[in-house]
Design an enzyme around this catalytic site. Structure first.
Site, short mmCIF file in Angstrom:
data_model
loop_
_atom_site.label_atom_id
_atom_site.label_comp_id
_atom_site.label_asym_id
_atom_site.label_seq_id
_atom_site.Cartn_x
_atom_site.Cartn_y
_atom_site.Cartn_z
N THR A 129 1.05 -18.31 -15.25
CA THR A 129 0.97 -19.67 -14.73
C THR A 129 2.12 -20.54 -15.18
O THR A 129 2.76 -21.23 -14.38
CB THR A 129 -0.37 -20.31 -15.13
OG1 THR A 129 -1.44 -19.57 -14.56
CG2 THR A 129 -0.45 -21.75 -14.64
N HIS A 184 5.23 -19.58 -13.35
CA HIS A 184 5.19 -19.98 -11.93
C HIS A 184 5.45 -21.48 -11.79
O HIS A 184 6.15 -21.91 -10.87
CB HIS A 184 3.85 -19.61 -11.30
CG HIS A 184 3.69 -18.14 -11.03
ND1 HIS A 184 4.63 -17.41 -10.35
CD2 HIS A 184 2.68 -17.27 -11.35
CE1 HIS A 184 4.22 -16.14 -10.26
NE2 HIS A 184 3.04 -16.04 -10.86
#
Length: 338
Positions: free
Chosen positions: A40, A43
């Protein structure tokens, strides 16, 4: 206070900002330790997260643990001085962050758990609370975990608390070794074994029937054949169960292939969360606390997960470790006051 602010994709700056003020239903947490979420956080950093973190600027990070130093007048379930960990959408790579007890899924961290692994317990939110516990694993069952990144390792460690045996698969030798270190009964290296060889190994380990439960812990299939889901279904017993975890990223749908006939012929139960076992947030918190307590009891070896410890000045180096050095990095932890 210091905070690592992602101004836009690829532009990360450590800045001095005001300590946040709290409302009557919030508490203020002094961050002891935070950890990089390998998927996460990267990203978000690269601008391809597809969901609720897709905005800029933001304080990066969400895995955090610290001491409660201020409590709002309406808060009754968290006490001053308690150590808690949580997933925060308000940023973890900072010296202080706000917690909203009625909205955030948080957990008390026993002081016996070392500081260096306190933020790692947040991963139970995804791996145990969302995937392993809802699978309702029975003591006689075999669980296959595909992917041995941080969440996959967490899923393997918690599945091992109940399952007869836990088998794992990864494409990186370092992570295969880590899987055995944290208690997997067997770990298979997809880079060295074919899909058919892994499927046969799982059947050999289960008397020919296949795994009872498969937990998919990959966002990106890093095998050259992109056949991780097909492999998992082939290794599953008839009428077995499949669940898993994923991170929403732009373009990720192009990274997997799945033969639906395999799924249909196995008559498998396939869902992101297999069973709705939680009637309330209190039920989720109970499961979350159970897993954390197992770390305190020495039943889960989270210390083996930590491969690097850094400060703010090394944050971009830490992010790079998580995606480009998978044969040497598992979890990177950050200390705001180091």
């Amino acid at each position: 206070m210091k905070a690592a602010i992602l101004e836009q994709p690829g532009v990360l700056r450590v800045q001095e900002v005001e300590v946040p003020s709290i409302k009557s239903d919030e508490v203020l947490l002094k961050v002891q330790v935070a950890s990089i979420c390998n998927a996460t956080d990267n990203h978000i950093y690269h601008g391809d997260f597809d969901g609720y973190h897709d905005f800029y600027p933001q304080v990066l990070g969400h895995e955090v643990a610290g001491e409660v130093i201020q409590v709002g007048s309406d808060v009754t379930d968290i006490q001053l001085g308690e150590i808690i960990a949580l997933y925060t959408p308000r940023g973890a790579f900072c010296e202080y962050t706000v917690v909203r007890p009625t909205d955030d899924l948080w957990v008390r961290v026993p002081e016996s758990i070392p500081v260096r692994i306190r933020s790692l317990v947040e991963m139970f939110h995804g791996a145990y609370v969302s995937a392993v516990h809802p699978a309702q694993i029975k003591p006689h069952e075999t669980v296959l975990i595909v992917g041995q990144g941080p969440l996959g390792l967490t899923a393997a460690a918690t599945a091992k608390l109940t399952a007869h045996q836990v088998l794992t698969v990864d494409v990186h030798a370092f992570r295969v070794k880590k899987s055995l270190e944290i208690g997997a009964d067997a770990a298979y290296n997809r880079a060295e074994m074919t899909t058919d060889e892994i499927v046969q190994a799982v059947k050999d380990a289960t008397g020919g029937k296949g795994a009872d439960v498969v937990v998919m812990c990959i966002s990106e299939d890093r095998s050259s054949e992109r056949d991780a889901f097909d492999m998992a279904i082939k290794a599953l017993r008839q009428r077995g169960r499949i669940t898993g975890l994923f991170v929403d990223a732009k373009g990720i749908e192009n990274n997997h292939r799945l033969n639906p006939r395999l799924l249909l012929r196995k008559e498998a139960t396939f869902a992101h969360t297999l069973n709705q076992v939680y009637g309330s947030q209190a039920d989720e918190l109970k499961a979350f606390q159970f897993a954390v307590d197992k770390v305190a009891e020495g039943k889960i070896n989270f210390d083996a997960f930590v491969t690097h410890e850094i400060d703010f000045s090394e944050l971009e180096y830490g992010l790079d470790l998580c995606v480009n050095h998978m044969n040497e990095a598992i979890k990177v932890v950050l200390y705001p006051d180091r």
